[in-house]
Design a protein around this motif. Sequence first.
Motif, PDB file in Angstrom:
ATOM      1  N   LEU B  73       7.649  -6.297   5.790  1.00 53.07           N
ATOM      2  CA  LEU B  73       6.633  -6.407   4.733  1.00 53.07           C
ATOM      3  C   LEU B  73       5.663  -5.216   4.793  1.00 53.07           C
ATOM      4  O   LEU B  73       5.281  -4.670   3.755  1.00 53.07           O
ATOM      5  CB  LEU B  73       5.860  -7.726   4.866  1.00 53.07           C
ATOM      6  N   MET B  74       5.305  -4.814   6.009  1.00 55.95           N
ATOM      7  CA  MET B  74       4.396  -3.665   6.170  1.00 55.95           C
ATOM      8  C   MET B  74       5.049  -2.394   5.642  1.00 55.95           C
ATOM      9  O   MET B  74       4.409  -1.576   4.986  1.00 55.95           O
ATOM     10  CB  MET B  74       4.068  -3.462   7.651  1.00 55.95           C
ATOM     11  N   GLN B  75       6.333  -2.234   5.968  1.00 52.97           N
ATOM     12  CA  GLN B  75       7.076  -1.052   5.520  1.00 52.97           C
ATOM     13  C   GLN B  75       7.113  -1.004   3.987  1.00 52.97           C
ATOM     14  O   GLN B  75       6.953   0.050   3.381  1.00 52.97           O
ATOM     15  CB  GLN B  75       8.491  -1.114   6.090  1.00 52.97           C
ATOM     16  N   GLU B  76       7.318  -2.175   3.405  1.00 51.00           N
ATOM     17  CA  GLU B  76       7.358  -2.299   1.943  1.00 51.00           C
ATOM     18  C   GLU B  76       6.005  -1.913   1.337  1.00 51.00           C
ATOM     19  O   GLU B  76       5.939  -1.114   0.409  1.00 51.00           O
ATOM     20  CB  GLU B  76       7.666  -3.762   1.624  1.00 51.00           C
ATOM     21  N   HIS B  77       4.929  -2.470   1.885  1.00 52.33           N
ATOM     22  CA  HIS B  77       3.588  -2.173   1.374  1.00 52.33           C
ATOM     23  C   HIS B  77       3.249  -0.694   1.561  1.00 52.33           C
ATOM     24  O   HIS B  77       2.665  -0.072   0.679  1.00 52.33           O
ATOM     25  CB  HIS B  77       2.530  -3.031   2.078  1.00 52.33           C
ATOM     26  N   PHE B  78       3.607  -0.150   2.718  1.00 54.48           N
ATOM     27  CA  PHE B  78       3.343   1.269   3.017  1.00 54.48           C
ATOM     28  C   PHE B  78       3.976   2.162   1.948  1.00 54.48           C
ATOM     29  O   PHE B  78       3.321   3.037   1.377  1.00 54.48           O
ATOM     30  CB  PHE B  78       3.918   1.595   4.405  1.00 54.48           C
ATOM     31  N   ASN B  79       5.253   1.920   1.664  1.00 57.38           N
ATOM     32  CA  ASN B  79       5.981   2.765   0.705  1.00 57.38           C
ATOM     33  C   ASN B  79       5.572   2.517  -0.745  1.00 57.38           C
ATOM     34  O   ASN B  79       5.423   3.459  -1.517  1.00 57.38           O
ATOM     35  CB  ASN B  79       7.488   2.562   0.855  1.00 57.38           C
ATOM     36  N   GLU B  80       5.410   1.247  -1.091  1.00 60.27           N
ATOM     37  CA  GLU B  80       5.173   0.929  -2.511  1.00 60.27           C
ATOM     38  C   GLU B  80       3.701   1.026  -2.910  1.00 60.27           C
ATOM     39  O   GLU B  80       3.384   1.511  -3.990  1.00 60.27           O
ATOM     40  CB  GLU B  80       5.697  -0.474  -2.829  1.00 60.27           C
ATOM     41  N   ASN B  81       2.807   0.555  -2.056  1.00 58.39           N
ATOM     42  CA  ASN B  81       1.407   0.447  -2.469  1.00 58.39           C
ATOM     43  C   ASN B  81       0.490   1.537  -1.906  1.00 58.39           C
ATOM     44  O   ASN B  81      -0.473   1.907  -2.560  1.00 58.39           O
ATOM     45  CB  ASN B  81       0.820  -0.902  -2.040  1.00 58.39           C
ATOM     46  N   TYR B  82       0.762   2.019  -0.696  1.00 59.50           N
ATOM     47  CA  TYR B  82      -0.197   2.922  -0.065  1.00 59.50           C
ATOM     48  C   TYR B  82       0.184   4.400  -0.247  1.00 59.50           C
ATOM     49  O   TYR B  82      -0.547   5.151  -0.868  1.00 59.50           O
ATOM     50  CB  TYR B  82      -0.373   2.582   1.424  1.00 59.50           C
ATOM     51  N   VAL B  83       1.330   4.811   0.296  1.00 59.61           N
ATOM     52  CA  VAL B  83       1.671   6.241   0.168  1.00 59.61           C
ATOM     53  C   VAL B  83       2.508   6.528  -1.077  1.00 59.61           C
ATOM     54  O   VAL B  83       2.740   7.685  -1.411  1.00 59.61           O
ATOM     55  CB  VAL B  83       2.400   6.792   1.428  1.00 59.61           C
TER      56      VAL B  83
END
Lengths: 146, 183
Positions: B73-83
Motif C-alpha cells: 500500500l505504501m509503494q502504491e501511495h508513493f508512486n501514485e500520490n506522492y512522487v
Amino acid sequence: MKKYKKILGIALVAFIMVVAYVWFFVYNKPHRNIEKAKADYELSAEVAYHTFHSGDPVQAKEYQGKVIQLTGQASHIESGDSLMVLVFVFEEGMFGDEGIRCSFLPKYNQQLASLDLSKEIIVKGYCAGYNETDVIMEQCSLAGPQ
Amino acid sequence: MKKVIIIALGLGLAFNLSAQRFITKTGHIYFSSDAPLEKIEAHNRQVNAALDSRTGDFIFKVLMKSFAFEKALMQEHFNENYVESDLYPNAIFVGKISNMDAVDFEKAGTYPVTVMGDMNMHGKSQKIEEDGVLVVGKDGIQATSTFNLAIADYDISIPGAVAGKIADEIQIHVDVSLKPLNK
C-alpha cells in the motif's frame, strides 16, 4: 435490555470484522506476485527496448508499471550483493552498454548461473520504466522452458 | 527537466573526453522516514551513477518505480500520490565534487568529499550540497553518503490523514560501487 445487548454485540462483531478486513486486506495487503501473474504484454526484448528508447512514448507508458514477458537473446549476467541482473544490450552510451536490465528474484540465482546465453530466453517481470539509458525490469523470473 | 537532460548530455560529452570514467548500474539508494506513527524504508538497487575522476562530475539517475517498500500500500501511495512516478519517472542528480584537491584517485584510500549540484525530482529542481566518502581501491571507487531532503522542497504534499506517518524530512542513503569504464 436484552435486545439492546444483542444489537450492541452484532455492532461490535461487525466493527471488529471491518477493522480486521482493513488491517489485513488494505493496510497490509500483500505485494502483487509478479512471478505468478499473467503477463499484461508479451513481446520481444528488442521491440520493448526500441519502444522506450526511440519509439512510441504512449506505448512505452503502457508498459511502465505492468508485468511484461520478453523474449530474446541476453548478452550477459551481472551479479553482486545477492542481486543477479540479466542484461539485453542494444546500444552503447555514456553509461556503457544500454538495453534492458532484468533483476531476478533470488530463487533463480542458481538457474541463472547455469543459463545458456547462446539460446533465446523468456523473461517475465515488473517493468519499472526507462531511466534514459536502460529499461528496468524488477522481480524477474524465467518463464517457460529454457 | 529539459535543462537537466541537456546538462546530462553535456556531461556525457565531457565524460567522452575524460581519461577516466567510473560507472555503476547497480547502485543502492534507500530512503527512510522516521515519523511518530510509522517508520518507512524503501530500497532501489538498480541506480545509475557515473563519476569522472578528472573533472569530479557526478551524475545519478534513479527510477522511482524501482523503489521497493515493505508494504504494498505504501509503494502504491508513493508512486501514485506522492512522487507521481508516471508523470516524473526519474530523479536525477547532476553535480560535482567541490574539493577535488582532497582526493587522489591514483592512490588507494578513504577521502571525505563534498558534492554540489542540482537534484531534480517530481519536476522540481533544487541546489543541494552534501558530504560523502569516497573509498578508492584497486578495483574501483565506493561512494557513500547519508543526507536529508525536505519533501516540501520538491512539491510533494502529504495529506493530513497520513501526516503523522511520513516525516517532513526523509533520510537518503547512497551506496554505489563504481567500476572503471574502459571504452
